[in-house]
Design an enzyme around this catalytic site. Structure first.
Site, mmCIF file in Angstrom:
data_model
loop_
_atom_site.group_PDB
_atom_site.id
_atom_site.type_symbol
_atom_site.label_atom_id
_atom_site.label_comp_id
_atom_site.label_asym_id
_atom_site.label_seq_id
_atom_site.Cartn_x
_atom_site.Cartn_y
_atom_site.Cartn_z
ATOM 1 N N GLU D 60 0.820 -1.300 0.060
ATOM 2 C CA GLU D 60 -0.105 0.018 0.006
ATOM 3 C C GLU D 60 0.991 1.261 0.037
ATOM 4 O OE1 GLU D 60 -0.910 -2.720 1.605
ATOM 5 O OE2 GLU D 60 -3.159 -3.074 0.946
ATOM 6 N N GLN D 82 -9.391 -1.798 -0.476
ATOM 7 C CA GLN D 82 -10.652 -2.533 -0.027
ATOM 8 C C GLN D 82 -11.145 -2.294 1.670
ATOM 9 O OE1 GLN D 82 -12.157 -5.890 -1.815
ATOM 10 N NE2 GLN D 82 -10.497 -6.137 -3.315
ATOM 11 N N PHE D 86 -6.315 -0.613 5.607
ATOM 12 C CA PHE D 86 -5.078 -1.006 4.876
ATOM 13 C C PHE D 86 -4.312 0.342 4.473
ATOM 14 C CE2 PHE D 86 -7.928 -4.570 2.853
ATOM 15 C CZ PHE D 86 -8.028 -5.084 4.420
ATOM 16 N N HIS D 129 -10.983 -3.804 10.489
ATOM 17 C CA HIS D 129 -11.724 -3.697 8.985
ATOM 18 C C HIS D 129 -13.089 -2.855 9.077
ATOM 19 C CE1 HIS D 129 -9.114 -7.031 7.738
ATOM 20 N NE2 HIS D 129 -9.750 -7.075 6.745
HETATM 21 C C1 LIG Z 1 -2.586 -4.620 4.187
HETATM 22 C C2 LIG Z 1 -3.313 -5.390 3.559
HETATM 23 N N1 LIG Z 1 -3.783 -5.259 2.317
HETATM 24 C C3 LIG Z 1 -4.907 -5.988 1.869
HETATM 25 C C4 LIG Z 1 -5.324 -6.966 2.872
HETATM 26 C C5 LIG Z 1 -6.603 -7.671 2.235
HETATM 27 N N2 LIG Z 1 -6.328 -9.189 2.199
HETATM 28 C C6 LIG Z 1 -6.653 -9.822 3.248
HETATM 29 S S1 LIG Z 1 -6.087 -11.433 2.925
HETATM 30 C C7 LIG Z 1 -4.936 -11.129 1.581
HETATM 31 C C8 LIG Z 1 -4.535 -12.030 0.739
HETATM 32 C C9 LIG Z 1 -3.039 -12.465 1.428
HETATM 33 O O1 LIG Z 1 -2.334 -13.260 0.373
HETATM 34 P P1 LIG Z 1 -1.406 -14.316 1.135
HETATM 35 O O2 LIG Z 1 -0.251 -13.513 2.226
HETATM 36 O O3 LIG Z 1 -0.518 -14.873 0.191
HETATM 37 O O4 LIG Z 1 -2.059 -15.333 2.160
HETATM 38 P P2 LIG Z 1 -3.394 -16.246 1.686
HETATM 39 O O5 LIG Z 1 -4.724 -15.755 1.670
HETATM 40 O O6 LIG Z 1 -3.123 -17.007 0.505
HETATM 41 O O7 LIG Z 1 -3.173 -17.248 2.786
HETATM 42 C C10 LIG Z 1 -5.310 -9.442 1.510
HETATM 43 C C11 LIG Z 1 -4.522 -8.865 0.186
HETATM 44 C C12 LIG Z 1 -5.186 -6.921 4.034
HETATM 45 N N3 LIG Z 1 -5.923 -7.804 4.774
HETATM 46 N N4 LIG Z 1 -3.949 -6.115 4.551
#
Ligand SMILES: Cc1ncc(C[n+]2csc(CCOP(=O)(O)OP(=O)(O)O)c2C)c(N)n1
Ligand SMILES: Cc1ncc(C[n+]2csc(CCOP(=O)(O)OP(=O)(O)O)c2C)c(N)n1
Ligand SMILES: [Mg+2]
Ligand SMILES: [Mg+2]
Lengths: 320, 351, 320, 351
Positions: D60, D82, D86, D129
């Site tokens: 971000e 979203q 974040f 959130h």
């Molecule tokens: C800083 C931030 N940006 C965006 C999100 C939204 N978000 C929630 S889970 C996720 C995916 C994360 O992917 P990964 O680290 O590969 O874990 P996985 O879900 O595949 O287990 C995102 C982008 C968030 N929670 N925090």
């Protein structure tokens, strides 16, 4: 002639900064000021590979980059004096330099803060199908910031036309690399692992810098994607301010002397004849005299400008 | 008691904490360098070792999260930023983790840590080395926010912060570091919450914090000499706010003037005015007022900072206006003996 | 017996999450919930190398890590139900799990947010001369965050006892690696370039995971400094919620089926005799029944608890 | 005019901007995924190409700085988060760079960019959130901050934001995405600054923004049916604030009630109360009041969100109290037909 241009570029930086150091004690330049003396070869060498259409950003130690990129010396000195003819009309000071005509987009005071800005400029250049490149000047400490990694990842992902130039001068303020980065760390190798084409070179050899930079810039223009250059160099004076500070305990006089022996300016002077150097010296001193005279003569901005330039339509007022 | 500067008082507080409890650690950019963060950390590494007192990489966000983890692991970390502005990189860790840990884990743990932030001013600090964003922190449930004015309070609040159970944002205005005052020795603590009354009078309640309290004190003394009596409440803590003390004064004076070194819109001064008008409306004899920084960053040029800051003469003039008295505040201006963009003659730059 | 323990650990995770998926539609578990089904081997294998004195943190997809580390199943399910007996008394929900007795310090919902927390725990362990380690569970997307790099740099600089475990499941929400990281990127190689000892392995083979993890944990206990393990694996169901979503277009049914064929559970079952597996299944089902019954029976927290646990001495009040 | 949902209106605004000007780009986590950020970006990549509409890494802070650079380079970026929560990772870039670029470079350039942030609520969104931190952005000189309530305003303000010269924080409450309303087609713009009046009456001025304006409208209609007349001012913009409109109403009604979905202390409601008590003191017939979120994060359990949010019944009750009339607000509660932690029956989770 490349050598003369490089020497001119370095001498302009050196001369204006020596003058700043000389006159800083007058208390008329009232802002934190980070001098690049000793490090001029990187700015000069890299910018030799650029045109005015190419863009650049930098950080707190930006005088050299701004000047080498073609920024106005008068506007620089006037900015240090807080005058209305400064490149930021006195609002930014030494750490905020800009000269859009020269392609120097801006320097800011937060370590790492312009790294993504430079990448964003590259994104714009790519969208506009320009063949210009964006250059990000950064210090060794900036490679400790998270935003560096995030920015590099995106630049590599999108094959953006951006050149990262890291001046590794061994210190962040008074902190040596040893308290900030693991032993054996080679910054350009980290860059490489992130997907950048990366090389390192002698930052006190302007010709060597120019050679690496022009290779990297051509590669970018040919679509090879982002490049990273690490240059080892050394700042001669204190982190911020006009003085020498080898006595205060964070580095040794011997280390300083060893680096001073690598002064990039005599190295290049040795390749040119004495008369030309004399002429150049005189021209540069005159430009510096002129810039300081200009700055001294320039007016202070009117008081109300403290409250302007907030948004496109709003001025504030004193004491809310 | 010993007479010491604000910077020395902080250093003394840190040394006291490090001595008292081996779980206290202290780190930040430049903490171990020859300048020792404006003198506030000088010699601590030599005395307490580089395991407990150390420099760090330029990585404000992670180093804040690391302090949180260290605190959860039983240490008592004190993290120092040479400018509040740099801490903007760590708002995620401060707000999403430190401030919420106790709440979101149902009270099962908390992250007691102290984040010192120094607030620059004048002498070319400019837009990103001078922000007084205390209102941001004061807006966040789960944080405590202090902004001491006097050396003794700086030390006493620091020790309370270090040995408390909560994340504390500890705000030091650069212009206070050389201010001197009597400071108790040893483990001296000032509770976080209660304000201090720096001046007394029945005509007007002035609420202030940090360096502005010094300007306000000049104003209050000048007003007193001119027959106007002010209560001067130095908040010390910006979260929680000592609303009972303000109320007690306000019901007596009926007039409220709040000072704030932060931006006008959405600042702490506004919060206090809002609270007063909401909960003590009938006590108000005249419209409450605030004097704050303008809604603009601080520019670099000295020509642009002169009209920017609230000073004693503005406070006195506004107070007089609220009381409907005519008062020539010029003596407050002419008695000042140093450049408007420095805290005193001792300051010669470069930062 | 290692196989049985690993299988038990995986089955507990699988069973409770299958039950969550089954009952999620009842609308009684009212919080965003990220299931680990398909990825159980990493949690089980890594935690097999740990004791309760070792610490762990995780992110939004944390049920598996919490359970494998020894977290209470009852408290997990009650937390999903928003009940007072939940591990956060209903304040945190699925994304905020903690069980300090088991050494599971906490999971949080901001991607990357607990990475430095885990490093800070390791700093505390080192200061306290403990021989425990701190484990940071993270996803592939978390290696895009700046805080990851900042945290790793400090861990390496200070030789901290921390193990980074990256579950590379190819996706972040519905975004494949290709839109987030450059082609050819190998996360463990980036980790290595940062100074971590790094390895990669099959995240669907619990024995392999356990082997790599126990090697890494021993190395840390022997003072070798921080380690990084990358495991390739795959999440079966949608990013958040109970359903399958191979039909919505971001990945293919074929890809899913290929990964389902690598289900880590049958792989381990094949090494054990059927009777033991039957017994285990029954035991696990019963534990899950019990956890759900417990959660259903548990009370909701009293309304005023919405305003408690802010600081050590302050409770708020409704509607400021 | 077309009837559409708030999410559709935003999508329509984005598509209109992308169509009008090739320098508009649109990116953010999930912008091109099958859900299209709650439908607000669906199909844009297909129509405008993946050079202009793209997903991004979870980064971000850099992606905000990249938007700034892109803007300085002549693009008009729209970055979407979203969740507002974040964006705390990007406060440095937002505040130290975007907000200050114009000022600190003496007006020579500015960074026109739009950062959309979605604000969660209810259904287990929990502490990180669901933050309504608009007061933070509204505190920062150099930013504009909008929080539209109605689909038409969402579209019109978005287009003004994209084609303006300033960095704009564009706040969308998740609970509004399904709200429907008549929305002009094509290049429809609503200027940033002026508020909208959603209801008229002479007894009380209610100031509100975002989803709370919908609750307030229910309350105002109920009050009207019970003989109490409210002006309902929907701010639309939180920086700048439409103080002239509030003043005009307040001098007529003499009573001010401000609603705010953010934390109580240091919120925008407080700012408006402060301003009113400072500058319109004599117009106030009774103490001004505010109804805000409490000074606590939103917990996850549905048992803990019921008493957390301000709803129509609270607004009506407080309004009645300010007017000294007795009013049974129970009908406002009993007419509600869906769970308190959802915006409507359509919402079944998981986020
Ligand atoms: C800083 C931030 N940006 C965006 C999100 C939204 N978000 C929630 S889970 C996720 C995916 C994360 O992917 P990964 O680290 O590969 O874990 P996985 O879900 O595949 O287990 C995102 C982008 C968030 N929670 N925090
Ligand atoms: C985010 C942030 N943290 C700390 C500082 C204070 N600071 C100013 S310059 C500097 C040193 C940076 O070192 P380096 O990047 O190596 O550049 P150099 O000064 O050596 O040219 C630091 C830490 C800052 N400006 N911004
Ligand atoms: Mg350096
Ligand atoms: Mg993933």
């Amino acid at each position: 002639m490349a050598e003369l241009d490089l020497l001119t570029s370095m001498k302009r930086i050196r001369a204006v900064e020596e003058r700043i150091a000389l006159r800083y004690g007058e208390q008329k330049m009232r802002c934190p000021t980070h001098l690049s003396i000793g490090q001029e070869a990187v700015a000069a060498g890299v910018c030799a590979a650029l045109t005015a259409a190419d863009l650049a950003v930098s950080g707190h130690r930006a005088h050299a980059h701004y000047l080498a990129k073609g920024g106005s010396m008068r506007a620089l000195v006037a900015e240090l004096y807080g005058k209305v003819d400064g490149c930021c009309r006195g609002k930014g000071g030494s750490m905020h330099l800009t000269d859009r005509a020269a392609g120097f987009v801006g320097s800011t005071a937060i370590v790492g803060g312009t790294i993504p800005v430079g990448v964003g400029l590259a994104l714009a250049l790519k969208q506009q199908r320009s063949d210009a490149v964006s250059v990000v000047f950064l210090g060794d400490a900036a490679t400790e910031t998270g935003v560096f990694y995030e920015s590099v990842n995106f630049a590599v992902l999108k094959t953006l036309p951006v050149l990262f130039v890291c001046e590794n001068n061994l210190y962040s303020v008074y902190s040596p690399l040893s308290v900030r980065q693991p032993p054996g760390r080679e910054i350009h190798r980290v860059a490489q692992a992130l997907g950048l084409s990366a090389q390192s070179g002698d930052g006190n050899d302007a010709l060597a810098v120019a050679g690496l930079a022009s290779g990297a810039v051509s590669a970018i223009r040919n679509g090879a994607g982002p490049q990273f250059l690490e240059f080892s160099t050394y700042r001669w004076r204190e982190h911020c301010g006009p003085n020498y500070d080898n006595d205060i305990g964070y580095r040794t006089e011997a280390e300083f002397e060893a680096w001073r022996a690598c002064d990039p300016i005599p190295k290049l002077e040795a390749l040119l004849d004495a008369v030309r150097i004399e002429t150049l010296n005189a021209k540069v001193e005159q430009e510096v005299d002129d810039a300081f005279a200009f700055a001294e003569m320039s007016a202070f901005p009117p008081e109300f400008e403290a409250f302007t330039d907030l948004t496109s339509d709003v001025s504030g007022a004193a004491h809310g | 008691m010993a007479e010491m500067s604000y910077a020395e008082a902080i250093r003394d507080g840190l040394a006291t904490a490090l001595r008292l409890d081996p779980s206290v650690i202290c780190y930040g950019l430049g903490v171990t360098d020859p300048k020792g963060v404006f003198g506030t950390t000088l010699g601590l590494e030599a005395e307490f070792g580089s395991d407990r007192v150390f420099d760090m990489p330029t990585a404000e966000n992670a180093m804040t999260g690391i302090a949180i983890g260290a605190a959860l692991g039983g240490l008592r970390p004190v993290l120092t930023h040479q400018r509040l502005d740099f801490a903007l990189l760590s708002m995620d860790q401060i707000v999403n983790n430190a401030a919420k840990w106790r709440f979101m884990f149902g009270g099962s743990a908390s992250a007691p840590l102290v984040i010192r932030m120094i607030l620059g001013r004048g002498w070319g600090q400019g837009p990103t080395h001078s922000q007084n964003l205390h209102a941001w922190f004061a807006h966040i449930p789960g944080l405590k926010v202090v902004m001491p004015t006097r050396p003794a309070d700086a030390k006493g609040l620091l020790l309370s912060a270090i040995f408390g159970q909560d994340p504390v944002i500890f705000l030091e205005q650069r212009w206070l570091h050389n201010a001197r005052g009597e400071t108790p020795q040893g483990d001296y603590r000032v509770p976080i919450g209660p304000s201090a009354q720096l001046h007394s009078g029945d005509d007007l309640t002035v609420v202030s914090s940090g360096y502005l309290s010094i300007e306000a004190l000049h104003a209050a003394q000048f007003l007193a000499a001119n027959g106007v009596g002010c209560d001067l409440i130095d908040l010390r803590s910006l979260r929680p706010l000592d609303l009972p003390a303000i109320r007690a004064s306000l019901v007596r004076t009926g007039r409220l003037l709040v000072l704030d070194s932060g931006f006008a819109t959405g600042g702490i001064a506004g919060e206090i005015l809002a609270w007063a008008s909401e909960t003590a409306f009938s006590a108000l004899k005249v419209a409450p007022a605030r004097l704050t920084a303008p809604d603009a960053p601080e520019a670099t040029s000295p020509a642009l900072t002169e009209a920017y800051h609230v000073r004693a003469e503005h406070i006195a003039a506004r107070a007089a206006q609220m009381l409907g008295v005519t008062l020539d505040v010029e003596p407050l201006v002419s008695r000042r003996r140093f450049a408007h963009d420095t805290p005193g003659d001792w300051f010669k730059g470069p930062f």
